[in-house]
Design an enzyme around this catalytic site. Structure first.
Site: not given
Length: 634
Positions: A2, A74-76, A359
């Protein structure tokens, strides 16, 4: 994944919801699925959502049960289920399945120590109404950006700089020192940005704002702890296990996912590990010039692993047509040509999936760059007397640019601290003087760029040279270039990019690998190659690293020559750049007398960025919201 904006008015003036909405509209690409605002008098939180996890209940800003703590994030968080279980046993009650609520409950439990518990990529801000504290944090390695700015009225914290310009009182002034160091690094090293008034929160740091006070401190430090006596076979087994686990955790989402696939080992091993757990879609990019495309290699790997494969090939015209928009998305000039490649492959992937694996980080953690072999090739210089090294340095100085052996003598005669600045060193202190304007040198006194990272070398003083180079890259190149372009170019397409190599548990393991198992005179990422050899095509093991090679050297001599010449003439950068020197460099490059493609690209990207953000010359070709202005200020 987000985007957010936070406003803090230190004069206690109420924040306008309209202002917040205008600012978050500018970064709608980071979250086209939903939006939200929260205003508590002089505090305002604005949010744009890209729905990935708990789609029905994961809206933000999110408050706790008592509405005394509010979060934009914002993120996981990949260990959110583990943390949720622990917090539930502590007595916390959850109302959603989102990782967002886990951060709120974790903050309730441990306060400002919460970032230490999180395994993931994140930038977030918490408004703690009870204690009158605004708390912000950025993940350990800088996967997600967090910017901040202090104005006469208060503070702004957000995911992208461009959102700050929704306010009328934010200066758009080039930071002189940042520009000087940009010419060396091809990006601006944190915590500075190219804007004088705006800063980056450093990776692995948190920030507390209380009234007029800002306090920033680290919560994570990079440390290498090689286990020299551990058997190689044990390390190989551990490498497989930690990467398999990281890939498994990174799969967490409620939307379709896929993976980027080049011809090299980094993306290939992620795809192979993913393929062991599920069917997977893969995406590749190439360019229409021989030697600048990995499409054949990627296609072969995709067939070998059995993926549903998609690809895109980009020509010079397409690349150039999108360039102004992409520079706008970057916020700051980042002169890495492969950034545009990531944009196009992200655009392709976004037509099929919402989450993609990539990667990034494998080279920095496992020792993958060819330059890491340099301590072996330059070892002979260590045995030369001081006068001989000085003679080598003088010979390198007088040799014509591009002459064979010049770079070898130049690098061999310098200590590591003066020759290695991270993976990019575009202009030297000497060559900067040729391209900078006379006016520039009448401004501030500038320290040599190697002094900006002297503290990093001091922190790494007990490591061997290869590990020192990794340490420098993790703190500079990885954050300022690799992860920044990955975030901005994927989010430009509303695509969440995940990087399983850039994980604290993966680094904890990688930090224990002895240098002899990372880099040898013959190869790089030795241990990683051995760990993955049973699940990859044999040719991937020996293939040279290319990444997303872009033919700017060819295009600047041919299709782009006229554009480059026109840009040099029209950009209003005379106070920074000696245009005559830049034009001379372009002509020499066109004639084939020198390869100045990287130096030219660094200058051209700054000029284009200057036109967009300082001059406003591209206002008609960029989203209208870039020019949004709010009458009210923070």
């Amino acid at each position: 994944m987000c985007g957010f904006v936070t406003l803090y008015n230190k004069n206690q003036v109420p924040v306008s919801k309209d202002v917040l909405k205008k600012m978050t509209d500018i970064i709608v690409h980071r979250g086209p699925d939903d939006e939200g605002t929260y205003v508590d008098g002089h505090i305002g939180l604005g949010f744009r959502r890209l729905s990935i996890l708990d789609i029905q209940n994961g809206a933000q800003p999110l408050g706790n049960s008592e509405k005394g703590i509010w979060l934009v994030f914002n993120g996981e968080i990949y260990n959110h289920l583990e943390l949720k279980d622990w917090l539930t046993k502590k007595g916390h009650k959850f109302h959603t399945n989102s990782d967002t609520e886990v951060i709120v409950r974790l903050y309730e439990e441990v306060g400002s120590e919460c970032p230490k518990y999180l395994r993931g990529m994140f930038g977030f801000v918490i408004w703690d109404k009870r204690r009158n504290i605004l708390f912000a944090a950025r993940d350990p390695f800088g996967v997600k950006p967090v910017y901040y700015c202090e104005t006469s009225n208060g503070f702004i914290v957000g995911s992208e700089i461009k959102a700050f310009f929704g306010l009328s009182n934010i200066e758009r002034e080039v930071d002189t020192r940042s520009f000087y160091h940009y010419l060396t690094f091809q990006y601006v090293p944190e915590p500075a940005t190219m804007f004088r008034s705006i800063r980056k929160l450093k990776a692995g740091h948190c920030m507390t704002i209380t009234n007029d006070t800002v306090h920033i401190k680290p919560y994570f430090n990079v440390r290498f702890n090689p286990e020299e006596t551990k058997p190689f076979a044990d390390l190989v087994e551990e490498a497989r296990a930690v990467l398999t686990e990281s890939v498994r955790l990174h799969r967490s989402c409620d939307v379709p996912r896929g993976a980027f696939l080049s011809g090299g080992i980094d993306s290939s091993c992620l795809v192979a590990l993913l393929r062991q757990q599920e069917a997977i879609k893969t995406f590749s990019i190439g360019f229409n010039i021989p030697g600048y495309s990995e499409l054949d290699d990627a296609r072969h790997t995709a067939r070998y692993l059995g993926t549903e494969h998609y690809e895109v090939c980009v020509n010079a015209k397409e690349y150039l047509n999108f360039l102004p928009k992409l520079v706008w998305h970057q916020d700051e000039p980042v002169a890495d040509p492969s950034a545009v490649g990531i944009y196009f492959v992200s655009k392709l992937a976004s037509q099929h999936v919402k989450v993609v694996f990539s990667g990034e980080g494998a080279d920095e953690f496992f020792g993958g760059y060819n330059i890491y072999k340099e301590p072996y090739s330059l070892r002979g210089f260590m045995y030369l007397p001081e006068w001989a090294r000085k003679m080598a340095a003088y010979l390198a100085y007088i040799m014509p640019s591009g002459m064979k052996g010049k770079s070898f003598l130049e690098r061999g005669s310098q200590p590591l601290e003066e020759r290695f600045f991270g993976n990019a060193k575009i202009f030297t202190e000497h060559t900067k003087k040729k391209v900078l304007s006379e006016h520039f040198f009448k401004t501030d006194i500038h320290e040599p760029s190697h002094q900006t990272i002297a503290h990093l070398y001091d922190e790494a003083r007990y490591y061997d040279e290869v590990t020192k180079m990794q340490y420098i890259d993790i703190h500079t190149w990885l954050r300022g270039n690799i992860l920044m372009k990955a975030d901005k170019m994927s989010m430009a397409n509303s695509l969440e990019l995940r990087v399983p190599f850039v994980d604290t548990k993966v680094f904890d393991f990688a930090s224990t690998i002895p240098t002899k198992y990372k880099v040898t005179p013959a190869t790089t990422k030795y241990l990683l190659r051995e760990a993955m050899k049973d699940i990859l095509p044999p040719e991937v093991q020996i293939r040279k690293k290319l990444g997303f090679p872009v033919p700017i050297r060819v295009w600047l001599r041919e299709e782009w020559y006229g554009w480059a010449r026109e840009l040099i003439h029209t950009a209003q950068v005379e106070q920074w750049i000696n245009k005559s020197a830049a034009l001379h460099m372009l002509e020499k490059h066109k004639e084939g007398k020198i390869d100045a493609s990287r130096q030219l690209w660094t200058l051209l990207i700054f000029m284009l960025w200057h036109q967009i953000y300082i001059e406003g010359a591209y206002s008609d070709s960029l989203p209208a919201s870039t020019l949004a202005k709010a009458a009210a200020s923070v």
